[in-house]
Design a protein around this motif. Structure first.
Motif, PDB file in Angstrom:
ATOM      1  N   ILE A 153       5.518  -6.873  -3.360  1.00 47.89           N
ATOM      2  CA  ILE A 153       4.601  -6.916  -2.333  1.00 47.89           C
ATOM      3  C   ILE A 153       4.849  -6.008  -1.143  1.00 47.89           C
ATOM      4  O   ILE A 153       3.538  -5.602  -0.766  1.00 47.89           O
ATOM      5  N   ALA A 154       5.974  -5.563  -1.034  1.00 48.62           N
ATOM      6  CA  ALA A 154       6.074  -4.636   0.136  1.00 48.62           C
ATOM      7  C   ALA A 154       5.451  -3.190  -0.340  1.00 48.62           C
ATOM      8  O   ALA A 154       4.952  -2.768   0.379  1.00 48.62           O
ATOM      9  N   LYS A 155       5.774  -3.187  -1.440  1.00 44.15           N
ATOM     10  CA  LYS A 155       5.378  -1.812  -2.169  1.00 44.15           C
ATOM     11  C   LYS A 155       3.881  -1.807  -2.418  1.00 44.15           C
ATOM     12  O   LYS A 155       3.070  -0.706  -1.844  1.00 44.15           O
ATOM     13  N   GLN A 156       3.491  -2.732  -2.825  1.00 46.78           N
ATOM     14  CA  GLN A 156       1.818  -2.928  -3.037  1.00 46.78           C
ATOM     15  C   GLN A 156       0.935  -3.167  -1.848  1.00 46.78           C
ATOM     16  O   GLN A 156      -0.198  -2.621  -1.809  1.00 46.78           O
ATOM     17  N   PHE A 157       1.345  -3.862  -1.085  1.00 42.53           N
ATOM     18  CA  PHE A 157       0.577  -4.491   0.190  1.00 42.53           C
ATOM     19  C   PHE A 157       1.183  -3.974   1.426  1.00 42.53           C
ATOM     20  O   PHE A 157       0.232  -4.086   2.545  1.00 42.53           O
ATOM     21  N   GLY A 158       2.304  -3.195   1.353  1.00 42.44           N
ATOM     22  CA  GLY A 158       2.585  -2.784   2.565  1.00 42.44           C
ATOM     23  C   GLY A 158       3.182  -3.776   3.772  1.00 42.44           C
ATOM     24  O   GLY A 158       3.301  -3.338   4.945  1.00 42.44           O
ATOM     25  N   SER A 212      14.020  -9.347  -3.149  1.00 44.04           N
ATOM     26  CA  SER A 212      13.590  -9.948  -4.612  1.00 44.04           C
ATOM     27  C   SER A 212      12.737  -9.129  -5.261  1.00 44.04           C
ATOM     28  O   SER A 212      12.150  -8.355  -4.680  1.00 44.04           O
ATOM     29  N   GLU A 213      12.454  -9.474  -6.609  1.00 45.24           N
ATOM     30  CA  GLU A 213      11.838  -8.571  -7.024  1.00 45.24           C
ATOM     31  C   GLU A 213      10.330  -8.811  -6.667  1.00 45.24           C
ATOM     32  O   GLU A 213       9.478  -7.773  -6.546  1.00 45.24           O
ATOM     33  N   VAL A 214       9.681  -9.968  -6.554  1.00 44.27           N
ATOM     34  CA  VAL A 214       8.548 -10.070  -5.937  1.00 44.27           C
ATOM     35  C   VAL A 214       8.440  -9.573  -4.420  1.00 44.27           C
ATOM     36  O   VAL A 214       7.462  -8.975  -4.204  1.00 44.27           O
TER      37      VAL A 214
END
Length: 331
Positions: free
Chosen positions: A287-292, A281-283
């Motif tokens: 989240i995966a990209k920003q917080f790993g 999903s977009e969120v």
């Protein structure tokens, strides 16, 4: 004495007695059976229902629309910019206008005061489709789901809610559980515990009806023996404070080890949805990209497991909404 809810609003679960809640759940179960057997009887023909959504929705909107359609009622939907409500016209004036056109009004927004004021002046039943304080129609669907997936009566069921214990879902679940005699445990960091006054109120209500309400920090103790593990999204629509919330709530994510810690092989997993369980999903991707991290409040393995009943839970929103409509409009 027969239970009559005709003309009643549904603003929170606090104003309903345990018998009234059980009546709505029985009616919802009967209506679900009717629908699945193809023998549903329309009871709301020529009724009109206004749906006011100042906040986005998937399950609440579709639940009201399909429930009304199945029962022969018509709905009018307003999104965030669809009316003058609270901007060019007071809530009181809008309520008095809509009460002349409609048999009932649903409202989904931030302010509990707004839905309370609608109910005070509309002259017709008003339903809280979600406010920052309460989500009563959702909680009713949750209890119907628990009834279906437990061989025990609700008064013997144990539920562990992991995450932010101050949110509208947690609060409504706690109030309903107390009235129905459920053993409910809020398991979260102390910073996310409900207000002390709320804890005292719900604890007293639970004791009066043979249930228990506990707020604690230790996950192992909180989930031990639970029949249901419940969680909700960690992040709201606001994009401030995400990193800190994720840091604080990370130990309370529902992973396989949490399900195993119940020591109950029949434990089911529940989630109010939408869930951040993968990056599809977009969120989730953000989240995966920003917080790993691949997931937050629940792992994909648990979400997709046989223990997960989240989509049964989502469907039951419609059946309990239907029971509310019939009980309050058709009588």
């Amino acid at each position: 004495m027969p239970i009559t809810l005709r003309g009643r609003s549904v603003l929170t679960l606090e104003e309903f007695t345990p018998d009234e809640l059980r009546f709505l759940l029985r009616l919802a179960a009967d209506l679900k059976t009717e629908k699945r057997s193809g023998k549903e009887i329309p009871r709301l023909s020529r009724r009109n229902i206004a749906l006011i959504f100042e906040k986005e929705s998937t399950r609440t909107r579709t639940g009201f629309e399909v429930a009304a359609h199945d029962q022969g009622a018509h709905v009018t939907y307003w999104g965030p910019s669809g009316s003058h409500l609270g901007r060019r016209e007071s809530i009181r004036d809008t309520a008095r206008v809509l009460g002349r056109f409609y048999d009932a009004i649903e409202y989904r927004g931030r302010s509990q005061d707004a839905v309370d004021e609608l109910a005070a002046h509309a002259g017709v039943p008003v339903y809280n489709g979600l406010t920052d304080e309460s989500h009563p129609t959702h909680a009713l669907g949750d209890f119907l789901t628990m009834q279906e997936f437990s061989e025990k009566p609700l008064s013997q069921v144990v539920v562990a809610y992991l995450g932010d214990g101050r949110g509208n879902v947690a609060r409504s679940l706690a109030i309903g559980a107390a009235k129905l005699g459920v053993d409910l445990r809020i398991v979260s960091p102390p910073i996310f515990w409900p207000a002390k006054s709320f804890i005292v109120q719900v604890t007293s209500e639970a004791r009066a009806h043979g249930g228990r309400f506990t707020v604690l920090e230790h996950v192992g103790a909180g989930v031990l023996g639970a029949d249901f593990i419940y969680t909700a999204p960690w992040l709201g629509e606001e994009e401030t404070g995400w990193a800190e919330r994720i840091r604080l709530l990370a130990p309370f994510g529902v992973r396989a080890n949490v399900m195993e810690a119940t020591e109950n092989p029949h434990t089911k997993f529940m989630h109010c949805l939408p869930a951040c369980h993968d990056r599809n999903s977009e969120v989730g991707a953000r989240i995966a990209k920003q917080f790993g991290i691949e997931c937050m409040e629940v792992s994909d393995a648990v979400f997709q497991s046989k223990a997960s009943i989240v989509f049964d839970q989502a469907e039951n929103r419609m059946h309990t909404i239907k029971s509310i409509l019939i009980a309050t409009i058709a009588g």
